[in-house]
Motif scaffolding. Structure first.
Motif, PDB file in Angstrom:
ATOM      1  N   LYS A   1      -2.010   8.090   0.161  1.00 19.54           N
ATOM      2  CA  LYS A   1      -1.993   9.438   0.753  1.00 19.54           C
ATOM      3  C   LYS A   1      -1.356   9.381   2.132  1.00 19.54           C
ATOM      4  CE  LYS A   1      -5.314  11.469  -2.083  1.00 19.54           C
ATOM      5  NZ  LYS A   1      -5.339  10.300  -2.976  1.00 19.54           N
ATOM      6  N   PRO A   2      -0.485  10.345   2.446  1.00 16.28           N
ATOM      7  CA  PRO A   2       0.157  10.315   3.761  1.00 16.28           C
ATOM      8  C   PRO A   2      -0.866  10.553   4.880  1.00 16.28           C
ATOM      9  CG  PRO A   2       0.700  12.345   2.603  1.00 16.28           C
ATOM     10  CD  PRO A   2      -0.052  11.484   1.642  1.00 16.28           C
ATOM     11  N   MET A   3      -0.581   9.942   6.022  1.00 12.10           N
ATOM     12  CA  MET A   3      -1.454  10.122   7.178  1.00 12.10           C
ATOM     13  C   MET A   3      -1.179  11.496   7.792  1.00 12.10           C
ATOM     14  SD  MET A   3      -1.316   7.515  10.318  1.00 12.10           S
ATOM     15  CE  MET A   3       0.127   8.220  11.095  1.00 12.10           C
ATOM     16  N   GLU A   4       0.132  11.828   7.833  1.00 14.70           N
ATOM     17  CA  GLU A   4       0.528  13.150   8.319  1.00 14.70           C
ATOM     18  C   GLU A   4       1.637  13.679   7.416  1.00 14.70           C
ATOM     19  OE1 GLU A   4       1.873  12.894  12.351  1.00 14.70           O
ATOM     20  OE2 GLU A   4      -0.060  12.047  12.953  1.00 14.70           O
ATOM     21  N   GLY A   5       1.851  14.981   7.460  1.00 13.12           N
ATOM     22  CA  GLY A   5       2.940  15.574   6.703  1.00 13.12           C
ATOM     23  C   GLY A   5       2.540  15.995   5.307  1.00 13.12           C
ATOM     24  N   GLU A   6       3.479  16.696   4.636  1.00 15.13           N
ATOM     25  CA  GLU A   6       3.175  17.195   3.292  1.00 15.13           C
ATOM     26  C   GLU A   6       4.169  16.656   2.276  1.00 15.13           C
ATOM     27  OE1 GLU A   6       3.791  20.225   5.597  1.00 15.13           O
ATOM     28  OE2 GLU A   6       1.900  19.446   6.419  1.00 15.13           O
ATOM     29  N   ILE A   7       3.691  16.488   1.067  1.00 23.28           N
ATOM     30  CA  ILE A   7       4.559  16.101  -0.040  1.00 23.28           C
ATOM     31  C   ILE A   7       4.440  17.161  -1.123  1.00 23.28           C
ATOM     32  CG2 ILE A   7       5.011  14.367  -1.810  1.00 23.28           C
ATOM     33  CD1 ILE A   7       3.779  12.309   0.077  1.00 23.28           C
ATOM     34  N   GLU A   8       5.590  17.609  -1.634  1.00 26.04           N
ATOM     35  CA  GLU A   8       5.576  18.542  -2.763  1.00 26.04           C
ATOM     36  C   GLU A   8       6.328  17.940  -3.932  1.00 26.04           C
ATOM     37  OE1 GLU A   8       7.048  22.427  -1.863  1.00 26.04           O
ATOM     38  OE2 GLU A   8       5.538  22.768  -0.314  1.00 26.04           O
ATOM     39  N   LEU A   9       5.768  18.113  -5.124  1.00 23.07           N
ATOM     40  CA  LEU A   9       6.452  17.677  -6.343  1.00 23.07           C
ATOM     41  C   LEU A   9       6.654  18.898  -7.223  1.00 23.07           C
ATOM     42  CD1 LEU A   9       4.400  14.446  -7.145  1.00 23.07           C
ATOM     43  CD2 LEU A   9       6.701  14.568  -6.207  1.00 23.07           C
ATOM     44  N   PHE A  10       7.881  19.131  -7.629  1.00 26.62           N
ATOM     45  CA  PHE A  10       8.216  20.295  -8.456  1.00 26.62           C
ATOM     46  C   PHE A  10       7.584  21.564  -7.884  1.00 26.62           C
ATOM     47  CE2 PHE A  10       8.629  16.622 -11.211  1.00 26.62           C
ATOM     48  CZ  PHE A  10       9.865  16.828 -11.799  1.00 26.62           C
ATOM     49  N   ASP A  11       7.728  21.734  -6.592  1.00 29.98           N
ATOM     50  CA  ASP A  11       7.253  22.936  -5.879  1.00 29.98           C
ATOM     51  C   ASP A  11       5.733  23.101  -5.846  1.00 29.98           C
ATOM     52  OD1 ASP A  11       9.890  23.693  -5.258  1.00 29.98           O
ATOM     53  OD2 ASP A  11      10.113  24.566  -7.261  1.00 29.98           O
ATOM     54  N   HIS A  12       5.007  22.028  -6.145  1.00 25.62           N
ATOM     55  CA  HIS A  12       3.548  22.070  -5.993  1.00 25.62           C
ATOM     56  C   HIS A  12       3.121  21.037  -4.956  1.00 25.62           C
ATOM     57  CE1 HIS A  12       2.890  24.612  -9.478  1.00 25.62           C
ATOM     58  NE2 HIS A  12       3.701  23.830 -10.189  1.00 25.62           N
ATOM     59  N   PRO A  13       2.180  21.379  -4.087  1.00 24.15           N
ATOM     60  CA  PRO A  13       1.622  20.343  -3.211  1.00 24.15           C
ATOM     61  C   PRO A  13       1.079  19.215  -4.081  1.00 24.15           C
ATOM     62  CG  PRO A  13       0.747  22.499  -2.638  1.00 24.15           C
ATOM     63  CD  PRO A  13       1.550  22.689  -3.872  1.00 24.15           C
ATOM     64  N   ILE A  14       1.262  17.981  -3.642  1.00 24.65           N
ATOM     65  CA  ILE A  14       0.962  16.837  -4.515  1.00 24.65           C
ATOM     66  C   ILE A  14      -0.485  16.846  -5.006  1.00 24.65           C
ATOM     67  CG2 ILE A  14       0.409  15.239  -2.622  1.00 24.65           C
ATOM     68  CD1 ILE A  14       2.000  13.130  -4.325  1.00 24.65           C
ATOM     69  N   LYS A  15      -1.390  17.401  -4.203  1.00 22.43           N
ATOM     70  CA  LYS A  15      -2.803  17.438  -4.621  1.00 22.43           C
ATOM     71  C   LYS A  15      -3.016  18.290  -5.855  1.00 22.43           C
ATOM     72  CE  LYS A  15      -5.417  16.558  -0.427  1.00 22.43           C
ATOM     73  NZ  LYS A  15      -5.704  17.327   0.782  1.00 22.43           N
ATOM     74  N   GLN A  16      -2.191  19.342  -5.979  1.00 21.30           N
ATOM     75  CA  GLN A  16      -2.364  20.229  -7.131  1.00 21.30           C
ATOM     76  C   GLN A  16      -1.487  19.832  -8.307  1.00 21.30           C
ATOM     77  OE1 GLN A  16      -2.416  22.431  -3.911  1.00 21.30           O
ATOM     78  NE2 GLN A  16      -3.037  24.359  -4.789  1.00 21.30           N
ATOM     79  N   PHE A  17      -0.615  18.846  -8.076  1.00 23.13           N
ATOM     80  CA  PHE A  17       0.335  18.478  -9.120  1.00 23.13           C
ATOM     81  C   PHE A  17      -0.367  17.741 -10.254  1.00 23.13           C
ATOM     82  CE2 PHE A  17       3.609  15.652 -10.916  1.00 23.13           C
ATOM     83  CZ  PHE A  17       4.516  16.609 -11.318  1.00 23.13           C
ATOM     84  N   LYS A  18      -0.132  18.218 -11.493  1.00 22.23           N
ATOM     85  CA  LYS A  18      -0.839  17.611 -12.625  1.00 22.23           C
ATOM     86  C   LYS A  18       0.118  17.075 -13.689  1.00 22.23           C
ATOM     87  CE  LYS A  18      -5.028  18.017 -11.507  1.00 22.23           C
ATOM     88  NZ  LYS A  18      -5.389  19.220 -10.781  1.00 22.23           N
ATOM     89  N   GLU A  19       1.394  17.474 -13.584  1.00 15.17           N
ATOM     90  CA  GLU A  19       2.301  17.168 -14.698  1.00 15.17           C
ATOM     91  C   GLU A  19       2.968  15.801 -14.538  1.00 15.17           C
ATOM     92  OE1 GLU A  19       4.259  21.396 -15.463  1.00 15.17           O
ATOM     93  OE2 GLU A  19       4.072  20.831 -13.386  1.00 15.17           O
TER      94      GLU A  19
END
Ligand SMILES: Nc1ncnc2c1ncn2[C@@H]1O[C@H](COP(=O)(O)OP(=O)(O)OP(=O)(O)O)[C@@H](O)[C@H]1O
Ligand SMILES: [Mg+2]
Lengths: 257, 283
Positions: free
Chosen positions: A55-73
């Motif tokens: 998990k990043p210490m700072e900043g955001e990651i998005e996968l396929f336009d979803h925040p990584i926490k919500q990404f399920k695919e």
């Protein structure tokens, strides 16, 4: 819009040492991004962040336009780890069996391989040039062949995004150019987006749409053309001073301290 | 011959079940380089049985349906401890084995010695007695055996994926923790059910020997599983027959036959290999 990967000011540290600092970059659908940098520069760590293994210490990651926490695919992403072929060499598994695990996430629990899945597996094995090796024990293949088995495992689920961490280590020149052809075929025909980590700067700049140079910070992020224009400067920043760029007739480029 | 089969029909049925689930479980144990876990868990299971019979003799009306329940419970605890210690010492993962092996052994010895005077048949748990099993044993074995087999058939591909590459399976969305936990429960169940028939000293052999034999000839995982079962069932049937015929300890005879099978396959393979080298040299 349509970004497979989007990093926004991402920083990360292991224990006390900062490994990644303020990284922002994105990979759009259908693009091919090459990531280069010296040993220990944080390339594999960046990939682990993208895959949610850290998990990043700072900043955001998005996968396929979803925040990584919500990404399920997750089946949308195919991955070949740098350590893929450091498995227990005596493990009794055939090439077919290993490649089939690439489908398991997509298939879901309680299901068995059907005719359709078996065809997909054979197709992936064929695509990496290992037809005829299906029933071979994976431990008894060469390092480069094993690497190709893991690439087949990554592409068998027809991912939209393929992440490869130095997949051509231990692969000979001929297989390497075949490998790049395979990737370009995937990119062109199936519109797969690709993130490739490599040490081979020459090969990378020849094949990718975007280059990212990483050494804790992002030193360069842009088109290969721009990269080549400022190559000497970027490389000396990236690898430290006194680097001379040597060009060989056969097209390879080496950097010497 | 038919009389023999009829007289020992329970033994045959039990050994068929045990002969199928032991190598199944054993395969996963061997490829995870945990061959000795059988030893640890059977010791834990034994101390559970000891505790059960101790409680039964101290508290007169305590309800103990079957001592196997204590054994199963302790085996599961033991299995969880092995995994926990493996995580605590990732670079010395095998260290969990001697620690728990010694602990289980010590606990059994102390508990059994505390029961001095209460007439308990330790022998039966150490070496088992397949020819003396009854209907209750058969039912217990059948139920647990079916549970184990059904879980395996339903989750075969997840078990394989997690065993081959745990990190990757987590990535593709396989609930790795859950699968590993289930695998451990299954290992513990199998061991505690096998202790009754084969004995705690020999369970480990039955889980590992057929797999070792099969490793010599299989290239893939599925064939490893199938050949392991074939070798194990063969050894059990031949062993049962011999032990009846010559009045020998059943568990021991079965293990010896297993070892003999391993040795023959090893020799055949070596001999076959050398002749193929000799052939290639003559060209
Ligand atoms: N699990 C870990 N715990 C602590 N530090 C780590 C860990 N993994 C990597 N590091 C450190 O983080 C830094 C970046 O490592 P990383 O593996 O990302 O480099 P890399 O760019 O992939 O290198 P290479 O080209 O050798 O693969 C290194 O200095 C390394 O020592
Ligand atoms: Mg790396």
């Amino acid at each position: 819009m349509n970004a497979c990967i989007k990093l926004n000011s991402v920083s990360f540290k292991y224990d006390h040492s900062i490994v990644l600092e303020n990284i922002s970059l994105s990979l759009h659908k259908g693009e091919f991004l090459g990531l280069i940098g010296p040993n220990g520069s944080g390339k594999s760590t960046l990939i682990k962040l993208i895959l949610g293994m850290q998990k990043p210490m700072e900043g955001e990651i998005e996968l396929f336009d979803h925040p990584i926490k919500q990404f399920k695919e997750w089946p949308k992403i195919g991955y070949v780890s740098q350590k893929a072929n450091t498995f227990n060499g005596g493990f009794p598994a055939t090439v077919f069996e290993v490649v089939s695990t690439g489908l398991y996430g997509k298939m879901g629990i309680f299901k068995w391989l059907g005719k359709y899945e078996k065809e997909k597996i054979m197709e992936a094995i064929h695509l990496v040039g290992l037809s005829g090796y299906e029933k071979r024990n994976i431990g008894k293949l060469s390092g480069g062949q094993q690497q190709r088995v893991f690439i087949a495992r990554a592409i068998v689920s027809e991912p939209e995004l393929l992440i490869l961490d130095e997949p051509t280590v231990g692969v000979d020149g001929k297989s390497e150019s075949e490998f790049y052809q395979t990737l370009q075929k995937l990119q062109r025909e199936l519109h797969v987006s690709i993130l490739l980590v490599s040490h081979d700067i020459g090969a990378i700049t020849a094949h990718v749409d975007l280059v990212a140079c990483l050494n804790r910070k992002l030193f360069f992020y842009g088109k290969p053309m721009e990269f080549e224009l400022n190559q000497t400067q970027i490389m000396s920043e990236l690898y430290g001073q006194n680097i001379h760029v040597l060009k060989h007739n056969h097209g390879g480029i080496h950097y010497v301290k | 011959m038919l009389e023999f089969i009829y007289e020992f029909r329970y033994a045959f049925a039990i050994s068929l079940i045990v002969g199928i689930i032991c190598p199944f479980v054993g395969t996963f144990i061997v490829v995870r380089r945990l061959s000795v876990i059988g030893e640890v868990l059977s010791n834990m299971s034994l101390s559970g049985v000891a505790l059960g019979s101790l409680l039964g003799s101290i508290i007169p009306f305590s309800f103990v349906p079957t001592l196997q329940i204590y054994g199963t419970f302790f085996a599961i605890i033991g299995a969880l401890l092995v995994e926990w210690l493996r995580k605590r010492f990732p670079s010395f993962s095998e260290i969990s084995i001697p620690i728990l092996l010694a602990f289980g052994m010590g606990l059994s010895v102390v508990l059994f010695s505390a029961m001095n005077g209460f007439n308990v048949n330790i022998q039966a748990y150490l070496f088992g007695n397949l020819l003396a099993v009854n209907k209750t044993d058969l039912i217990t074995t059948l139920v647990i055996g079916c549970v184990v087999l059904i879980i395996f058939l339903l989750l075969y591909k997840e078990f394989f994926a997690v065993t081959f590459d745990a990190e990757y399976s987590r990535l593709i969305g396989i609930p790795r923790r859950l699968i590993q936990f289930l695998l451990i429960i299954i290992i513990a169940l199998t061991i505690s059910v096998t202790v009754r028939s084969i004995g705690s000293m020999l369970v480990s052999g039955l889980m590992v020997l057929p797999v070792a034999t099969s490793l010599l000839i299989s290239r893939g995982f599925k064939s490893l599983l199938l050949f392991s079962m074939l070798f194990s069932v063969t050894a059990i049937f031949i062993g049962l027959f011999f032990s009846y015929l010559f009045n020998l300890a059943t568990g021991g005879t079965i293990i010896l036959i297993s070892a003999l099978l391993f040795l023959s396959v090893l020799l055949i393979k070596k001999w076959g290999f050398q002749t193929s080298i000799a052939n290639s040299k003559s060209y």
